[in-house]
Design an enzyme around this catalytic site. Sequence first.
Site, mmCIF file in Angstrom:
data_model
loop_
_atom_site.group_PDB
_atom_site.id
_atom_site.type_symbol
_atom_site.label_atom_id
_atom_site.label_comp_id
_atom_site.label_asym_id
_atom_site.label_seq_id
_atom_site.Cartn_x
_atom_site.Cartn_y
_atom_site.Cartn_z
ATOM 1 N N GLU A 1 59.903 18.854 -33.612
ATOM 2 C CA GLU A 1 58.634 18.193 -33.276
ATOM 3 C C GLU A 1 57.549 18.399 -34.332
ATOM 4 O OE1 GLU A 1 57.392 19.434 -29.380
ATOM 5 O OE2 GLU A 1 59.193 18.681 -28.407
ATOM 6 N N GLU B 1 65.587 17.934 -25.904
ATOM 7 C CA GLU B 1 64.757 18.573 -24.868
ATOM 8 C C GLU B 1 64.410 17.559 -23.805
ATOM 9 O OE1 GLU B 1 61.156 20.641 -26.113
ATOM 10 O OE2 GLU B 1 62.203 21.498 -27.830
ATOM 11 N N HIS C 1 61.222 25.977 -35.791
ATOM 12 C CA HIS C 1 60.575 25.578 -34.542
ATOM 13 C C HIS C 1 59.120 26.092 -34.571
ATOM 14 C CE1 HIS C 1 61.558 24.232 -30.237
ATOM 15 N NE2 HIS C 1 60.272 24.520 -30.211
ATOM 16 N N TYR D 1 59.549 14.113 -22.208
ATOM 17 C CA TYR D 1 59.223 14.702 -20.903
ATOM 18 C C TYR D 1 58.556 13.740 -19.926
ATOM 19 C CZ TYR D 1 60.306 19.277 -22.914
ATOM 20 O OH TYR D 1 60.944 20.344 -23.491
#
Length: 479
Positions: A181, A381, A136, A323
């Site tokens: 990501e 997420e 990450h 998001y």
Amino acid sequence: MFYLAKIIVFWFLVQNSLATKTFPESFMFGTGTAAFQIEGAWNEDGKGPSIWDTFFHKKNATENGDVACDSYHKWKEDVQNAKDLGLKFYRFSIGWSRIMPNGTLNSVNQKGIEYYSNLIKALKEEDIEPVVTLYHWDMPQYISDLGGALNVQFVDYFEDYVRLCYTLFGAYVKYWLTLNEPTIQCFVGYGYGVGASGFALPGDGLYQCSYVLLKAHARAYRIYDEEFRDQYQGKVGIVLETNWIEAETEDPLDLEAQERYLQFYLGWFANPVYKGNWPDVMIDRIANRSKLENLARSRLPAFTQDEIEYINGTHDFFAINTYYTSTVSYQEDEPIGTPSYSNDLSVDASTNSSYIDNQALRKLLNYINDRYNPGSIIITENGRATSDGLEDIERIEYLKIYLCSLLDTILEDNVNVIGYSLWSLMDNFEWGTYETRFGIIRVDFDSPNRTRTWKESARWYQNLIATRVLDNSTFIANN
Ligand SMILES: *[C@@H]1O[C@H](CO)[C@@H](O)[C@H](O)[C@H]1NC(C)=O
Ligand SMILES: *[C@@H]1O[C@H](CO)[C@@H](O)[C@H](O)[C@H]1NC(C)=O
Ligand SMILES: *[C@@H]1O[C@H](CO)[C@@H](O)[C@H](O)[C@H]1NC(C)=O
Ligand SMILES: *[C@@H]1O[C@H](CO)[C@@H](O)[C@H](O)[C@H]1NC(C)=O
Ligand SMILES: *[C@@H]1O[C@H](CO)[C@@H](O)[C@H](O)[C@H]1NC(C)=O
Ligand SMILES: *[C@@H]1O[C@H](CO)[C@@H](O)[C@H](O)[C@H]1NC(C)=O
Ligand SMILES: *[C@@H]1O[C@H](CO)[C@@H](O)[C@H](O)[C@H]1NC(C)=O
């Protein structure tokens, strides 16, 4: 009488929508975190520095990851919270430099291994599935000194690291996420220099980073396949991220801009993994512009046929973080001049993070399903930041809207979404600030105890997980 009939009809409608819109029994609810954002203990018990430790220390930043949520010491409380929430899984990441201080096999840190071992075993004891991100963004500083994601040997170092993780934890971990990501890491670390490792190489560095990280992902997948899958029967995938991208109008030029943006952003990593090679629109546009810039070859590195085949198909599911919604419209191509990703893309885009689009998730999930046909999708997420406080009604409203959209996708479009990981279990270090709070559990960053307190949204999520029924009433009233 009439009034009463109306109430009865309304009641029936509410009951009906609540009764029929239930998450499938097998659907998995979880929450997510990442090592650098929660662990702290940045140099304790033999941990080596990561690029994000160095990045904030070099800036003398008043806010850094040195203590964060202190989860290195408070992990038992975190597991207890996960249990009390009723989570089916907990997504967290392993800090590479905590178990290999320099990122290399000649120094392996037993204390770091114990930390993750204890965490994973405690989760299993509570019937919480550990969903483990191998990487990450927190590259060991030493690996970065050797060139990081601009050095193809990164792939070999990554191989050594992931093999160690599979060997140590493979018996307990059924879901492995190779990279989180990578788009963002390449953007901030190698394109625009606003995050670790701070390279501002917007025309070349970020493409070279993506080339190396895709190879690293594929290597991690293939290693599992060849050496561990028979024994452990786990699943492996990469975590990609995108906003839903909406065209400003139905004008064909805007629709073309929308598609180009999605290909450049999501397709950049998704196309090689799910279909083989970069998206055509990237290959063509970047080659074209490179030529006009008098370069001998495209700034987007070419994969050989063997590499294309090696990377193609390295997935057991599609993991997506999302998001917001961005709106894009057509613009004239940027003139040839400074080479950069945004000039290569040449699309006019804007994002309003306060705007909640009630169709965004459904459109994105259908897009992924249609384009990449991944078999199954996990939302790794999703969530919303709020200011500090326990009455986080805006977060609950956001979650209702996104989860409604998710249910419609599952129940009406028959898209196989198997899990949802709310970001985040708790407030944490948002890569430069503690002000932006994504947690359903509050963390008191002013207290040395880093006291955890449940917010309204934690209670709401706990109830959703227990009942599987989405309370849609507020949303109905709002419409
Ligand atoms: C950070 O602090 C050190 C020591 O006080 C100083 O030498 C250095 O220039 C500072 N760096 C920045 C970016 O302010
Ligand atoms: C990590 O690398 C640095 C630089 O080569 C070296 O000084 C240090 O001893 C190494 N640490 C470990 C734990 O191997
Ligand atoms: C990638 O793999 C799929 C499935 O095996 C195959 O249909 C496709 O042709 C491959 N793509 C390339 C570019 O080789
Ligand atoms: C490449 O450049 C040529 C000449 O400027 C242009 O005609 C062509 O449309 C461009 N192709 C792409 C994919 O941008
Ligand atoms: C962003 O969205 C919010 C909520 O829909 C709206 O109130 C605000 O005007 C929007 N801002 C811009 C700049 O469009
Ligand atoms: C929630 O309510 C909205 C508005 O009535 C409706 O469109 C949507 O299908 C409902 N979703 C669920 C999951 O009940
Ligand atoms: C921190 O926790 C300890 C032990 O529970 C307690 O005695 C102390 O008062 C707490 N400190 C703060 C600032 O909350």
